[in-house]
Design a protein around this motif. Structure first.
Motif, PDB file in Angstrom:
ATOM      1  N   GLN A 153      40.667  33.629  38.952  1.00 45.08           N
ATOM      2  CA  GLN A 153      39.571  33.843  38.128  1.00 45.08           C
ATOM      3  C   GLN A 153      39.586  32.726  36.935  1.00 45.08           C
ATOM      4  O   GLN A 153      38.366  33.192  36.748  1.00 45.08           O
ATOM      5  CB  GLN A 153      40.937  34.453  37.383  1.00 45.08           C
ATOM      6  CG  GLN A 153      40.456  35.655  36.043  1.00 45.08           C
ATOM      7  CD  GLN A 153      41.628  36.353  34.953  1.00 45.08           C
ATOM      8  OE1 GLN A 153      42.122  36.428  35.221  1.00 45.08           O
ATOM      9  NE2 GLN A 153      42.398  34.823  33.630  1.00 45.08           N
TER      10      GLN A 153
ATOM     11  N   LEU B 292      45.810  42.853  35.590  1.00 37.42           N
ATOM     12  CA  LEU B 292      44.721  42.141  34.091  1.00 37.42           C
ATOM     13  C   LEU B 292      44.804  40.932  33.525  1.00 37.42           C
ATOM     14  O   LEU B 292      43.197  40.657  33.501  1.00 37.42           O
ATOM     15  CB  LEU B 292      44.458  43.936  33.097  1.00 37.42           C
ATOM     16  CG  LEU B 292      44.931  44.869  33.012  1.00 37.42           C
ATOM     17  CD1 LEU B 292      45.294  45.850  32.472  1.00 37.42           C
ATOM     18  CD2 LEU B 292      43.781  45.367  33.714  1.00 37.42           C
TER      19      LEU B 292
ATOM     20  N   ARG C 272      40.489  39.338  36.052  1.00 35.87           N
ATOM     21  CA  ARG C 272      38.720  39.260  34.861  1.00 35.87           C
ATOM     22  C   ARG C 272      37.766  39.222  35.624  1.00 35.87           C
ATOM     23  O   ARG C 272      37.897  38.629  36.322  1.00 35.87           O
ATOM     24  CB  ARG C 272      39.201  39.131  33.862  1.00 35.87           C
ATOM     25  CG  ARG C 272      39.011  37.579  33.342  1.00 35.87           C
ATOM     26  CD  ARG C 272      39.089  37.105  32.143  1.00 35.87           C
ATOM     27  NE  ARG C 272      39.197  35.899  31.586  1.00 35.87           N
ATOM     28  CZ  ARG C 272      40.123  35.616  30.944  1.00 35.87           C
ATOM     29  NH1 ARG C 272      42.100  36.024  30.273  1.00 35.87           N
ATOM     30  NH2 ARG C 272      40.887  33.978  31.345  1.00 35.87           N
ATOM     31  N   ASN C 273      36.770  39.492  35.577  1.00 37.30           N
ATOM     32  CA  ASN C 273      35.067  38.363  35.496  1.00 37.30           C
ATOM     33  C   ASN C 273      35.140  38.665  37.418  1.00 37.30           C
ATOM     34  O   ASN C 273      34.311  38.235  38.223  1.00 37.30           O
ATOM     35  CB  ASN C 273      35.151  37.360  35.611  1.00 37.30           C
ATOM     36  CG  ASN C 273      34.573  37.440  33.822  1.00 37.30           C
ATOM     37  OD1 ASN C 273      34.328  38.396  33.305  1.00 37.30           O
ATOM     38  ND2 ASN C 273      35.448  36.524  32.841  1.00 37.30           N
TER      39      ASN C 273
ATOM     40  N   HIS D  91      39.201  49.005  28.864  1.00 36.33           N
ATOM     41  CA  HIS D  91      38.447  48.685  30.641  1.00 36.33           C
ATOM     42  C   HIS D  91      38.771  50.196  30.623  1.00 36.33           C
ATOM     43  O   HIS D  91      38.897  51.184  30.317  1.00 36.33           O
ATOM     44  CB  HIS D  91      40.542  48.295  30.915  1.00 36.33           C
ATOM     45  CG  HIS D  91      39.720  48.391  32.246  1.00 36.33           C
ATOM     46  ND1 HIS D  91      40.188  49.201  33.142  1.00 36.33           N
ATOM     47  CD2 HIS D  91      40.612  46.913  33.236  1.00 36.33           C
ATOM     48  CE1 HIS D  91      40.431  49.409  34.244  1.00 36.33           C
ATOM     49  NE2 HIS D  91      40.473  47.334  34.830  1.00 36.33           N
TER      50      HIS D  91
ATOM     51  N   ASN E 273      43.157  40.562  26.229  1.00 38.32           N
ATOM     52  CA  ASN E 273      42.500  39.363  27.004  1.00 38.32           C
ATOM     53  C   ASN E 273      42.779  38.647  26.364  1.00 38.32           C
ATOM     54  O   ASN E 273      42.207  38.179  24.927  1.00 38.32           O
ATOM     55  CB  ASN E 273      40.532  39.986  27.265  1.00 38.32           C
ATOM     56  CG  ASN E 273      40.321  38.252  28.009  1.00 38.32           C
ATOM     57  OD1 ASN E 273      40.475  39.296  29.650  1.00 38.32           O
ATOM     58  ND2 ASN E 273      39.728  38.412  27.410  1.00 38.32           N
TER      59      ASN E 273
ATOM     60  N   TYR F  97      31.238  39.203  30.536  1.00 35.68           N
ATOM     61  CA  TYR F  97      32.612  39.887  30.745  1.00 35.68           C
ATOM     62  C   TYR F  97      31.987  40.754  31.354  1.00 35.68           C
ATOM     63  O   TYR F  97      31.520  41.777  31.022  1.00 35.68           O
ATOM     64  CB  TYR F  97      33.091  40.182  29.417  1.00 35.68           C
ATOM     65  CG  TYR F  97      34.271  40.466  29.952  1.00 35.68           C
ATOM     66  CD1 TYR F  97      35.722  39.537  30.264  1.00 35.68           C
ATOM     67  CD2 TYR F  97      34.600  41.633  29.615  1.00 35.68           C
ATOM     68  CE1 TYR F  97      37.033  39.693  29.966  1.00 35.68           C
ATOM     69  CE2 TYR F  97      36.264  42.553  29.766  1.00 35.68           C
ATOM     70  CZ  TYR F  97      36.882  41.345  30.527  1.00 35.68           C
ATOM     71  OH  TYR F  97      38.157  42.018  30.276  1.00 35.68           O
TER      72      TYR F  97
ATOM     73  N   PRO G  92      35.687  43.717  33.347  1.00 37.63           N
ATOM     74  CA  PRO G  92      36.605  43.760  32.801  1.00 37.63           C
ATOM     75  C   PRO G  92      37.601  44.065  34.330  1.00 37.63           C
ATOM     76  O   PRO G  92      36.947  43.620  35.509  1.00 37.63           O
ATOM     77  CB  PRO G  92      36.872  45.250  32.449  1.00 37.63           C
ATOM     78  CG  PRO G  92      35.603  45.617  32.949  1.00 37.63           C
ATOM     79  CD  PRO G  92      34.337  44.977  32.072  1.00 37.63           C
ATOM     80  N   PRO G  93      38.762  43.367  34.665  1.00 40.06           N
ATOM     81  CA  PRO G  93      39.677  43.790  36.278  1.00 40.06           C
ATOM     82  C   PRO G  93      38.922  44.939  36.482  1.00 40.06           C
ATOM     83  O   PRO G  93      39.005  45.893  35.822  1.00 40.06           O
ATOM     84  CB  PRO G  93      41.107  43.592  35.498  1.00 40.06           C
ATOM     85  CG  PRO G  93      40.834  42.895  34.372  1.00 40.06           C
ATOM     86  CD  PRO G  93      40.066  43.187  33.096  1.00 40.06           C
TER      87      PRO G  93
END
Length: 395
Positions: free
Chosen positions: A25, A62, A66-67, A340, A348, A363, A365-366
């Motif tokens: 991450q 989560l 992310r990303n 999300h 976040n 960005y 979201p997961p």
């Protein structure tokens, strides 16, 4: 375009739960294209981290994913393993936290992958270092905390073996993996060559604990026992005030003298037990016992004001709930809400560190499980029939 210093770096992420996702991450947050490879049932942390609106993306999942883009591959099949090898052949970094025999069965050893891609950086997060008798044992954070002495140090502090109430081994070793990957990327810029990295959890945590707590056993012959007495004293804890607790630390002479003045005991700066750093260390139990009863007559807010004016390091004592309300957290924008696709509105946790050149700007979201399978495989040159065959094999 993602933005950030790692834009253009592609990472194949074959990790799960916490230690590996923490590392990948970070790479994603600073611009890398991280492709998370999940088994058909998904990363274990999707459910191991508790309930969620969809039942497939726990809070911890989560916060650590992310990303990233997610694809599903069943590595029990030959076609999926060949597909993964194609992805690795075009990647810059592959990060794995499987045990050694599983790497060999899946054809994911550094020798095989780097033979097809000499620029590849192969980072293996192992439970235990190779060459030792524990090499192929499974490891989770609590296993490593117990084996590396963390739980033993907690026993000396609280009276019974206990784990730290945070995944200390996973987070620490994940951050170390980031360091090693960035070192390898820097070397590759100069030499053009990839690298093979092994980051064992047990040895890293053992090294931390030994450097911190070998203490007098650091000398030969030994000058005494193990364990830094300042850290392991049971009175080394938040101090009670009239209406709660406060966290203070007075290590230098100037800070200690200011503390004595603030609590109405200025004569203690001339007490040989407390007048020097060495004296306070030698008499740390008496020093901590004095601190413990010194602050009960004023409120936490009053003491915070007094210590700020006296230049004594002090901060509020927070519970997990009150931390969420800390005004500084709000000042720096650490917590923001995002949308999300399956979980709705989520909080976040933002990047705590600032880089002048910036971080990722787009960005994401997961990911939902397998959300980007078709997208990633199409980019890699697989035709539609092959992609559909791979997806059908997951049903």
């Amino acid at each position: 375009m993602s933005g950030g210093p790692l834009e253009g770096v592609r990472v194949i992420d074959l990790t799960s739960v916490v230690v590996g996702p923490v590392a990948t991450q970070f790479l994603a947050d600073y611009g890398a294209d991280v492709i998370k490879i999940e088994p058909p049932e998904g990363d274990l942390l999707r459910k191991l981290g508790g309930k969620s609106p969809s039942g497939d993306a726990s809070a911890k999942f989560l916060h650590f994913n992310r990303n990233k883009r997610s694809i599903i591959l069943d590595l029990k099949t030959q076609e999926a393993r060949r597909t993964l090898q194609v992805l690795c052949a075009e990647a810059d970094v592959v990060v794995l936290n499987m045990r050694g025999p599983a790497l060999e069965r899946a054809g994911l050893t550094d020798e095989l992958l780097r033979a097809a891609n000499p620029r590849l950086i192969h980072c293996w997060l192992a439970g235990f270092g190779q060459g030792g008798r524990y090499a192929d044992r499974p490891a989770y954070d609590t296993i490593v905390q117990g084996a590396s002495g963390v739980a033993g140090a907690m026993e000396r502090l609280v009276g019974q073996p206990s784990y730290a109430p945070v995944l200390a081994a996973d987070h620490t070793v994940g951050l170390i993996a980031i360091q090693m990957i960035l070192l390898a990327l820097y070397r590759r810029e100069r030499t053009g060559q990839g690298d093979s990295i092994q980051v064992p959890m047990f040895e890293n945590m053992a090294a931390f604990m030994l450097a911190e707590h070998m203490y007098l056993r650091s000398f030969e012959p030994s000058l005494g026992g193990t364990g830094d007495p300042r850290i392991l004293d049971p009175q080394n804890r938040p101090l009670p005030t009239l209406d709660g607790h406060i966290c203070i630390s007075a290590n230098t002479d100037a800070q200690a003298y200011a503390f004595f003045e603030a609590v109405g005991r200025p004569e203690l700066k001339d007490d040989p037990r407390f007048s020097t750093v060495a004296g306070r260390f030698k008499n740390v139990q008496a020093f901590f016992e004095f601190r413990l009863g010194a602050l009960r007559e004023r409120t936490t807010a009053q003491w915070l004001s007094i210590f700020e004016n006296a230049n004594v390091p002090a901060m509020p004592y927070h519970t997990l709930e009150t931390l969420l309300e800390d005004p500084h957290i709000d000042d720096v924008g650490m917590l923001t809400t995002v949308e999300h696709p399956s979980e709705g509105t989520i909080w976040n946790v933002g990047l705590p560190n600032k880089l002048g050149s910036g971080a990722r700007t787009d960005y994401m979201p997961p990911p939902m499980r397998g959300q980007h399978t078709t997208e990633v495989l199409t980019e890699a040159g697989f035709d539609a029939a092959t992609i559909e065959r791979l997806k059908a094999s997951l049903a």
